[in-house]
Design a protein around this motif. Structure first.
Motif, PDB file in Angstrom:
ATOM      1  N   ASP A 101       0.824  -1.220   0.000  1.00 21.54           N
ATOM      2  CA  ASP A 101       0.000   0.000   0.000  1.00 21.54           C
ATOM      3  C   ASP A 101       0.855   1.266   0.000  1.00 21.54           C
ATOM      4  N   LYS A 102       1.734   1.355  -0.980  1.00 20.59           N
ATOM      5  CA  LYS A 102       2.567   2.544  -1.164  1.00 20.59           C
ATOM      6  C   LYS A 102       2.380   3.043  -2.604  1.00 20.59           C
ATOM      7  N   PRO A 103       1.192   3.537  -2.945  1.00 22.90           N
ATOM      8  CA  PRO A 103       0.912   3.894  -4.341  1.00 22.90           C
ATOM      9  C   PRO A 103       1.796   5.004  -4.888  1.00 22.90           C
ATOM     10  N   ALA A 104       2.124   5.997  -4.076  1.00 24.95           N
ATOM     11  CA  ALA A 104       2.965   7.089  -4.561  1.00 24.95           C
ATOM     12  C   ALA A 104       4.375   6.599  -4.849  1.00 24.95           C
ATOM     13  N   THR A 105       4.873   5.735  -3.992  1.00 26.32           N
ATOM     14  CA  THR A 105       6.202   5.165  -4.204  1.00 26.32           C
ATOM     15  C   THR A 105       6.221   4.292  -5.448  1.00 26.32           C
ATOM     16  N   GLU A 106       5.184   3.491  -5.630  1.00 22.64           N
ATOM     17  CA  GLU A 106       5.104   2.642  -6.826  1.00 22.64           C
ATOM     18  C   GLU A 106       5.070   3.488  -8.089  1.00 22.64           C
ATOM     19  N   ARG A 107       4.304   4.562  -8.054  1.00 18.37           N
ATOM     20  CA  ARG A 107       4.233   5.457  -9.215  1.00 18.37           C
ATOM     21  C   ARG A 107       5.593   6.047  -9.539  1.00 18.37           C
ATOM     22  N   TRP A 108       6.296   6.529  -8.499  1.00 19.91           N
ATOM     23  CA  TRP A 108       7.623   7.133  -8.673  1.00 19.91           C
ATOM     24  C   TRP A 108       8.637   6.114  -9.198  1.00 19.91           C
ATOM     25  N   LEU A 109       8.638   4.925  -8.609  1.00 16.30           N
ATOM     26  CA  LEU A 109       9.562   3.885  -9.057  1.00 16.30           C
ATOM     27  C   LEU A 109       9.359   3.546 -10.527  1.00 16.30           C
ATOM     28  N   GLN A 110       8.106   3.453 -10.933  1.00 21.44           N
ATOM     29  CA  GLN A 110       7.831   3.132 -12.328  1.00 21.44           C
ATOM     30  C   GLN A 110       8.251   4.265 -13.250  1.00 21.44           C
ATOM     31  N   GLU A 111       7.900   5.482 -12.866  1.00 21.20           N
ATOM     32  CA  GLU A 111       8.211   6.634 -13.717  1.00 21.20           C
ATOM     33  C   GLU A 111       9.712   6.845 -13.858  1.00 21.20           C
ATOM     34  N   VAL A 112      10.433   6.829 -12.739  1.00 14.66           N
ATOM     35  CA  VAL A 112      11.882   7.014 -12.800  1.00 14.66           C
ATOM     36  C   VAL A 112      12.545   5.830 -13.494  1.00 14.66           C
ATOM     37  N   GLY A 113      12.076   4.633 -13.193  1.00  8.94           N
ATOM     38  CA  GLY A 113      12.668   3.439 -13.776  1.00  8.94           C
ATOM     39  C   GLY A 113      12.490   3.325 -15.274  1.00  8.94           C
ATOM     40  N   GLU A 114      11.494   4.022 -15.830  1.00  7.81           N
ATOM     41  CA  GLU A 114      11.265   3.979 -17.274  1.00  7.81           C
ATOM     42  C   GLU A 114      12.109   4.988 -18.040  1.00  7.81           C
ATOM     43  N   ARG A 115      12.809   5.857 -17.350  1.00  5.84           N
ATOM     44  CA  ARG A 115      13.677   6.803 -18.047  1.00  5.84           C
ATOM     45  C   ARG A 115      14.800   6.044 -18.744  1.00  5.84           C
ATOM     46  N   PRO A 116      15.053   6.309 -20.017  1.00  7.32           N
ATOM     47  CA  PRO A 116      16.105   5.572 -20.744  1.00  7.32           C
ATOM     48  C   PRO A 116      17.468   5.641 -20.065  1.00  7.32           C
ATOM     49  N   ALA A 117      17.819   6.812 -19.530  1.00  4.32           N
ATOM     50  CA  ALA A 117      19.117   6.946 -18.879  1.00  4.32           C
ATOM     51  C   ALA A 117      19.205   6.105 -17.616  1.00  4.32           C
ATOM     52  N   VAL A 118      18.090   5.982 -16.904  1.00  2.61           N
ATOM     53  CA  VAL A 118      18.076   5.154 -15.699  1.00  2.61           C
ATOM     54  C   VAL A 118      18.246   3.686 -16.075  1.00  2.61           C
ATOM     55  N   LYS A 119      17.555   3.257 -17.109  1.00  2.00           N
ATOM     56  CA  LYS A 119      17.703   1.872 -17.561  1.00  2.00           C
ATOM     57  C   LYS A 119      19.147   1.566 -17.929  1.00  2.00           C
ATOM     58  N   LYS A 120      19.784   2.485 -18.654  1.00  2.00           N
ATOM     59  CA  LYS A 120      21.174   2.269 -19.063  1.00  2.00           C
ATOM     60  C   LYS A 120      22.116   2.320 -17.863  1.00  2.00           C
ATOM     61  N   GLY A 121      21.926   3.321 -17.014  1.00  2.00           N
ATOM     62  CA  GLY A 121      22.811   3.479 -15.869  1.00  2.00           C
ATOM     63  C   GLY A 121      22.758   2.317 -14.893  1.00  2.00           C
TER      64      GLY A 121
END
Length: 211
Positions: free
Chosen positions: A185-205
């Motif tokens: 039950d951490k919806p804001a954290t889940e949203r942030w993790l997904q959004e940041v994790g989908e950034r191409p630079a984050v995936k590469k890094g």
């Protein structure tokens, strides 16, 4: 050109994410912590605390500049590029607050939990309970903050998010078992993790270094 000394740990992922976000060329020098390569004399000259990450910036007036400690490196790269950290004012200090929160609280507490709950051969219940409790508290801090703003420091993605993301991902993967109840039950954290994790630079890094 920047030379990056790093390894496959949450702290080690922060700087490659930043460098990928900037799109700057860099050379990776893996420092295998399992083989104690962080204690090599040549690395000690760059990182006096024998810790990764560290960088050497070869494009500096007066000769190469070496920097250790992930927070110092992220701040240096942000100021050099003019990105991911406001130059002044409240927005800058919000980002610095959350950057130092990650360095002083989230990373150390989850790191200790990882050792006592996962890696230590002899389990110490009191230590596991102590660091689990603190990990749960810190996850609550993150959720409350992200429930009121898109990113840790407010409306803009910053070095605070770059610093926190690898550790928050570790909380949901490597540390998922001891933190399972706190992660629910951490919806804001889940949203942030997904959004940041989908950034191409984050995936590469997050794939640097490849070993």
């Amino acid at each position: 050109m920047i030379t990056l000394y790093t390894w496959t740990t949450p702290n080690g992922r922060k700087v490659p994410i930043m460098l990928e976000e900037l799109g700057w060329p860099y050379e990776v020098r893996p420092v295998n912590l399992g083989k104690n390569e962080q204690f090599a004399p040549d690395f000690l000259k760059i990182s006096p605390n024998n810790k990764i990450p560290a960088i050497v910036d070869h494009d500096v007036d007066g000769g190469p500049l070496s920097i250790f400690e992930s927070g110092a490196i992220l701040t240096y790269l942000a100021e050099k590029s003019g990105r991911f950290l406001a130059p002044s004012g409240p927005e800058r200090f919000r980002a610095m607050e959350w950057l130092h929160w990650q360095i002083g609280s989230l990373g150390p507490m989850l790191g200790q939990l990882g050792y006592f709950a996962k890696r230590a051969e002899e389990k110490t219940p009191a230590a596991i309970a102590r660091f689990t409790e603190e990990g749960e508290r810190l996850l609550g801090v993150v959720e409350r903050q992200l429930a009121q703003s898109p990113y840790l420091a407010g409306n803009a993605y910053s070095i605070a998010d770059i610093a926190a993301y690898p550790w928050m991902l570790a909380a949901t993967t490597f540390l998922k078992e001891p933190l399972a109840e706190a992660l629910a039950d951490k919806p804001a954290t889940e949203r942030w993790l997904q959004e940041v994790g989908e950034r191409p630079a984050v995936k590469k890094g997050m794939q640097v270094p490849q070993v």
